[in-house]
Enzyme design. Structure first.
Site, PDB file in Angstrom:
ATOM      1  N   GLN A   3       5.997 -11.467   7.419  1.00 21.73           N
ATOM      2  CA  GLN A   3       5.469 -12.177   8.597  1.00 21.73           C
ATOM      3  C   GLN A   3       4.836 -11.203   9.590  1.00 21.73           C
ATOM      4  O   GLN A   3       4.024 -11.581  10.427  1.00 21.73           O
ATOM      5  CB  GLN A   3       6.615 -12.962   9.249  1.00 21.73           C
ATOM      6  N   MET A  41       0.842  -1.201   0.000  1.00 24.78           N
ATOM      7  CA  MET A  41       0.000   0.000   0.000  1.00 24.78           C
ATOM      8  C   MET A  41       0.878   1.251   0.000  1.00 24.78           C
ATOM      9  O   MET A  41       0.429   2.339   0.337  1.00 24.78           O
ATOM     10  CB  MET A  41      -0.936  -0.015   1.211  1.00 24.78           C
ATOM     11  N   HIS A  84       9.406  -3.712   3.144  1.00 24.71           N
ATOM     12  CA  HIS A  84       8.976  -3.917   1.755  1.00 24.71           C
ATOM     13  C   HIS A  84      10.188  -4.204   0.857  1.00 24.71           C
ATOM     14  O   HIS A  84      10.131  -5.062  -0.026  1.00 24.71           O
ATOM     15  CB  HIS A  84       8.279  -2.663   1.213  1.00 24.71           C
ATOM     16  N   SER A 135       6.746  -0.550  10.178  1.00 25.12           N
ATOM     17  CA  SER A 135       5.375  -0.439   9.677  1.00 25.12           C
ATOM     18  C   SER A 135       5.200   0.971   9.120  1.00 25.12           C
ATOM     19  O   SER A 135       5.747   1.930   9.674  1.00 25.12           O
ATOM     20  CB  SER A 135       4.393  -0.654  10.833  1.00 25.12           C
TER      21      SER A 135
HETATM   22  O1  PAF Z   1      -0.139  -5.696   3.508  1.00 24.99           O
HETATM   23  C1  PAF Z   1      -0.575  -4.785   2.780  1.00 24.99           C
HETATM   24  O2  PAF Z   1       0.091  -3.784   2.541  1.00 24.99           O
HETATM   25  C2  PAF Z   1      -1.961  -4.915   2.183  1.00 24.99           C
HETATM   26  O3  PAF Z   1      -2.840  -5.533   3.052  1.00 24.99           O
HETATM   27  C3  PAF Z   1      -1.971  -5.614   0.804  1.00 24.99           C
HETATM   28  C4  PAF Z   1      -1.515  -7.061   0.918  1.00 24.99           C
HETATM   29  C5  PAF Z   1      -1.067  -4.859  -0.157  1.00 24.99           C
HETATM   30  C6  PAF Z   1      -3.393  -5.617   0.228  1.00 24.99           C
HETATM   31  O4  PAF Z   1      -3.884  -4.326   0.086  1.00 24.99           O
END
Ligand code: PAF
Length: 276
Positions: free
Chosen positions: A144, A26, A33, A181
């Protein structure tokens, strides 16, 4: 790196890649990420990422409106990390007028986040199914950190026979233990300090387990202490079976997923570890 906004653009690019790893996000990217992008690059001919703040997984009182967004910075980070393709659609592209489908998954969505955020996992399952159909990845990478989301997506893939391998990478933490996060950006310096209570809770329960304790209630009590010490309330403190996510009385051979969600002001922080 090719940036696509439409389904047609992604479909046209897909045949260029023999194997494709997908990192759904997102946006407002952090090291967690980027570790998924690196894992994907190591195992696939090419890597795609998605940037889409999915409105259907936010409840009416959730933070959809203020969820942090940084599109240009995210694109720079993905390009520097070696990503080959980015799908960054508008809401109308994903949910055009007349869109009426919703994927409901039972069982594993009922506890933990599902008990506090009704409809959240239907939103996640629906958008992930769409992203898989659009991008058609060979493998998809998740952290995770969102343990229940991983369980839900594994079930989605298994129950609907989706030809995608789900790969889960470890939670990336700050040096002091706080799980990374995108929502950490909301924290005041004091809340950032208090946020360490989650890692303290998990670490003290793990120490008890490693000392031979198998009573889930005693582990829950140990996890509750650091949360109480900062005067916060936990939405849940859970010792659950790692596959069914049902709450345990005693930790058996399958081990356990230890997880908690804590509210600090208007921000909810989540964290978890797997035992053993
Ligand atoms: O983990 C996230 O960022 C979201 O829940 C995802 C998997 C991209 C779905 O919108």
């Amino acid at each position: 790196m090719q940036v696509c906004a439409t389904v047609a653009e992604v479909r046209a690019a897909r045949p260029n890649f023999a194997t494709l790893g997908l990192v759904p996000t997102m946006g407002f990217l952090h090291e967690g990420h980027l570790s998924l992008v690196r894992a994907s690059r190591a195992a696939n001919a090419a890597t795609a990422a998605t940037l889409f703040v999915n409105p259907t997984q936010f409840g009416p009182n959730d933070d959809f409106g203020r969820y942090p967004r940084a599109r240009e910075r995210d694109l720079d980070l993905l390009s520097a990390a070696g990503c080959d393709l980015v799908f960054a659609p508008e809401v109308e592209t994903m949910y055009p007028s007349g869109f009426e489908t919703r994927i409901e998954i039972g069982g594993v969505t009922e506890g933990l986040e599902g008990s506090v955020r009704p409809g959240h996992f239907a939103g996640v399952a629906t958008v992930v199914a769409k992203l898989f159909n659009i991008v058609q990845p060979t493998r998809a990478y998740f952290g995770q950190k969102d343990a229940q989301q991983v369980t839900v997506i594994r079930k989605l893939v298994r129950d609907l026979d989706m030809p995608v391998e789900v790969v889960v990478q470890p939670t990336v933490r700050e040096a002091d233990g706080l799980a990374m996060s995108s929502r950490n950006t909301y924290l005041t310096p004091e809340q950032r300090r208090d946020g360490l209570a989650l890692w303290r809770a998990l670490s003290s329960a793990r120490a008890l387990y490693e000392g031979g304790e198998r009573s889930a209630d005693r582990l829950r009590a140990a996890m509750a202490q650091p949360v109480a010490a900062i005067g916060a309330t936990a939405d849940y403190i859970s010792i659950a079976h790692p596959l069914t996510l049902r709450e345990l009385d005693v930790i058996g051979e399958d081990g356990a997923l230890l997880s908690l969600a804590v509210r600090l002001g208007t921000t909810r922080l989540l964290d978890n570890i797997l035992l053993p």
